[in-house]
Design an enzyme around this catalytic site. Structure first.
Site, PDB file in Angstrom:
ATOM      1  N   ARG A   1       0.849  -1.196   0.000  1.00 40.06           N
ATOM      2  CA  ARG A   1       0.000   0.000   0.000  1.00 40.06           C
ATOM      3  C   ARG A   1       0.883   1.243   0.000  1.00 40.06           C
ATOM      4  NH1 ARG A   1      -2.159  -3.585  -0.521  1.00 40.06           N
ATOM      5  NH2 ARG A   1      -2.001  -2.727  -2.598  1.00 40.06           N
TER       6      ARG A   1
ATOM      7  N   GLN B   1      -9.736  10.517   6.684  1.00 35.79           N
ATOM      8  CA  GLN B   1      -9.713   9.117   7.115  1.00 35.79           C
ATOM      9  C   GLN B   1      -8.618   8.363   6.352  1.00 35.79           C
ATOM     10  OE1 GLN B   1     -14.014   7.499   7.655  1.00 35.79           O
ATOM     11  NE2 GLN B   1     -14.184   9.211   6.220  1.00 35.79           N
TER      12      GLN B   1
ATOM     13  N   ASP C   1      -2.945   8.061   3.319  1.00 34.37           N
ATOM     14  CA  ASP C   1      -1.943   8.549   2.352  1.00 34.37           C
ATOM     15  C   ASP C   1      -1.574   9.998   2.685  1.00 34.37           C
ATOM     16  OD1 ASP C   1      -4.757   8.769   0.202  1.00 34.37           O
ATOM     17  OD2 ASP C   1      -3.663  10.531   0.888  1.00 34.37           O
TER      18      ASP C   1
ATOM     19  N   HIS D   1      -7.209   8.172  10.967  1.00 36.44           N
ATOM     20  CA  HIS D   1      -6.897   6.736  10.991  1.00 36.44           C
ATOM     21  C   HIS D   1      -5.415   6.464  10.814  1.00 36.44           C
ATOM     22  CE1 HIS D   1     -11.336   6.008   9.703  1.00 36.44           C
ATOM     23  NE2 HIS D   1     -11.217   6.283  10.991  1.00 36.44           N
TER      24      HIS D   1
ATOM     25  N   THR E   1     -16.474   9.840   1.112  1.00 35.65           N
ATOM     26  CA  THR E   1     -16.545   8.857   2.201  1.00 35.65           C
ATOM     27  C   THR E   1     -17.967   8.301   2.267  1.00 35.65           C
ATOM     28  OG1 THR E   1     -16.386   8.475   4.594  1.00 35.65           O
ATOM     29  CG2 THR E   1     -16.909  10.730   3.907  1.00 35.65           C
TER      30      THR E   1
HETATM   31  N1  APR Z   1     -14.738  11.000  -6.050  1.00 35.98           N
HETATM   32  C1  APR Z   1     -15.465  11.121  -4.904  1.00 35.98           C
HETATM   33  N2  APR Z   1     -15.970  10.066  -4.215  1.00 35.98           N
HETATM   34  C2  APR Z   1     -15.712   8.841  -4.726  1.00 35.98           C
HETATM   35  C3  APR Z   1     -14.972   8.629  -5.912  1.00 35.98           C
HETATM   36  C4  APR Z   1     -14.473   9.779  -6.576  1.00 35.98           C
HETATM   37  N3  APR Z   1     -13.760   9.680  -7.710  1.00 35.98           N
HETATM   38  N4  APR Z   1     -14.897   7.278  -6.135  1.00 35.98           N
HETATM   39  C5  APR Z   1     -15.580   6.689  -5.126  1.00 35.98           C
HETATM   40  N5  APR Z   1     -16.079   7.610  -4.292  1.00 35.98           N
HETATM   41  C6  APR Z   1     -16.849   7.445  -3.060  1.00 35.98           C
HETATM   42  C7  APR Z   1     -17.706   6.207  -3.004  1.00 35.98           C
HETATM   43  O1  APR Z   1     -18.977   6.466  -3.590  1.00 35.98           O
HETATM   44  C8  APR Z   1     -17.831   6.008  -1.485  1.00 35.98           C
HETATM   45  O2  APR Z   1     -18.935   6.727  -0.963  1.00 35.98           O
HETATM   46  O3  APR Z   1     -15.919   7.317  -2.009  1.00 35.98           O
HETATM   47  C9  APR Z   1     -16.545   6.618  -0.938  1.00 35.98           C
HETATM   48  C10 APR Z   1     -15.560   5.581  -0.446  1.00 35.98           C
HETATM   49  O4  APR Z   1     -16.136   4.938   0.655  1.00 35.98           O
HETATM   50  P1  APR Z   1     -15.274   3.824   1.407  1.00 35.98           P
HETATM   51  O5  APR Z   1     -14.647   2.916   0.407  1.00 35.98           O
HETATM   52  O6  APR Z   1     -16.154   3.270   2.483  1.00 35.98           O
HETATM   53  O7  APR Z   1     -14.073   4.635   2.068  1.00 35.98           O
HETATM   54  P2  APR Z   1     -14.116   5.481   3.407  1.00 35.98           P
HETATM   55  O8  APR Z   1     -15.464   6.091   3.630  1.00 35.98           O
HETATM   56  O9  APR Z   1     -12.948   6.409   3.368  1.00 35.98           O
HETATM   57  O10 APR Z   1     -13.831   4.366   4.532  1.00 35.98           O
HETATM   58  C11 APR Z   1     -13.671   4.843   5.846  1.00 35.98           C
HETATM   59  O11 APR Z   1     -13.098   2.628   6.574  1.00 35.98           O
HETATM   60  O12 APR Z   1     -11.991   0.845   5.738  1.00 35.98           O
HETATM   61  C12 APR Z   1     -11.946   1.808   6.722  1.00 35.98           C
HETATM   62  O13 APR Z   1     -10.162   2.880   7.810  1.00 35.98           O
HETATM   63  C13 APR Z   1     -10.735   2.659   6.562  1.00 35.98           C
HETATM   64  O14 APR Z   1     -10.525   5.047   6.463  1.00 35.98           O
HETATM   65  C14 APR Z   1     -11.299   3.950   5.999  1.00 35.98           C
HETATM   66  C15 APR Z   1     -12.694   3.990   6.576  1.00 35.98           C
END
Ligand code: APR
Length: 245
Positions: A61, A92, A95, A110, A177
């Site tokens: 990663r 969250q 990077d 995180h 998110t």
């Molecule tokens: N631009 C904006 N949003 C996007 C894009 C994009 N190009 N591509 C995807 N998304 C959105 C998706 O629709 C989703 O709602 O980003 C979101 C990603 O959600 P997750 O994969 O759940 O990521 P996140 O919310 O950051 O997860 C939170 O969970 O796995 C743990 O610790 C980890 O920090 C992470 C936390």
């Protein structure tokens, strides 16, 4: 420098803001993270069971992060800060793309993949300017180093600081998110009643809580538009014509 009393934008970002930089989000891949089960690579139990697998996973990663570059959304937020708006970022993401884009006020809820920490003393943290973490790499107290990230089931030590920042927001911008993970998702409730909020995410219409503006666009499309509007007006307000796209 920000002007005294400048409008305060608080930004809560998730994996979606880094998606256009080539870093995969978490929940798009049915519970797997780069083909690994979360339990195996992102929990203290997984690390205890197979530390080498976990260290190798984060090395991969980390190299992916080092190869990635900030995208238009990261850059727009840094640009807004340079224009005199006070911008506090709570991410969250583990990077460093916000920092590499030029943002100076970033809180990693995180943790940070480019930092290692002692597995017995959270205060002992070591920057990983190159390379990774190997079994046998130890802290000053002689214990195995681990990635300085928050695993599932672990406490989120910076959550209180994040709440204090959101409580001072004039505008809350939420980007990329799914709001699926606690306590991060609870941050939206810490915003002052008079503050406005907007969610930028292709799924914004399904994800945005009541009272939150929604911009169903990618981060790279939506954030620069908002920044352009805020820079032009000098005020942190929601442009109705840009919302619910
Ligand atoms: N631009 C904006 N949003 C996007 C894009 C994009 N190009 N591509 C995807 N998304 C959105 C998706 O629709 C989703 O709602 O980003 C979101 C990603 O959600 P997750 O994969 O759940 O990521 P996140 O919310 O950051 O997860 C939170 O969970 O796995 C743990 O610790 C980890 O920090 C992470 C936390």
């Amino acid at each position: 420098m920000e002007e005294q009393g400048a409008p305060h934008l608080v930004v809560l970002t998730g994996a979606g803001i880094s998606a256009e930089s080539g870093i995969r989000t978490f929940r798009a891949s049915d519970g797997l993270w780069e083909e690994h089960s979360i339990e195996a690579v992102a929990t203290p139990e997984g690390f205890a069971r197979d530390p080498e697998r976990v260290l190798r996973f984060y090395d991969e990663r980390r190299e992916q992060v080092r190869r990635a570059a900030p995208n238009a959304a990261h850059r727009a937020l840094a640009e807004l800060e340079r224009a005199g708006i006070r911008v506090s970022i709570i991410t969250q993401n583990i990077d460093d793309l916000h920092e590499r884009a030029g943002s100076r006020d970033v809180l990693h809820l995180h943790g940070e993949i480019l930092m290692a920490r002692s597995s017995v003393d959270d205060a002992l943290r070591y920057p990983l300017s190159s390379g990774g973490i190997r079994l046998g790499d130890v802290c000053d107290k002689g214990s195995q180093l681990r990635p300085d990230v928050v695993w599932f089931g672990e406490s989120v030590p910076r959550y209180g600081d994040a709440c204090d920042i959101v409580a001072e927001a004039d505008m809350l911008l939420v980007v990329g998110t799914s709001l699926a993970v606690m306590p991060a998702a609870l941050l939206l409730e810490q915003a002052p009643l008079e503050a406005q909020a907007v969610l930028v995410d292709p799924e914004a219409n399904d994800l945005a809580p009541p009272g939150v503006g929604r911009m169903a666009l990618s981060a790279g499309q939506g954030v620069p538009r908002l920044v352009k509007y805020w820079r032009a007006t000098g005020r942190l307000e929601l442009p109705n014509d840009l919302l619910s796209l």
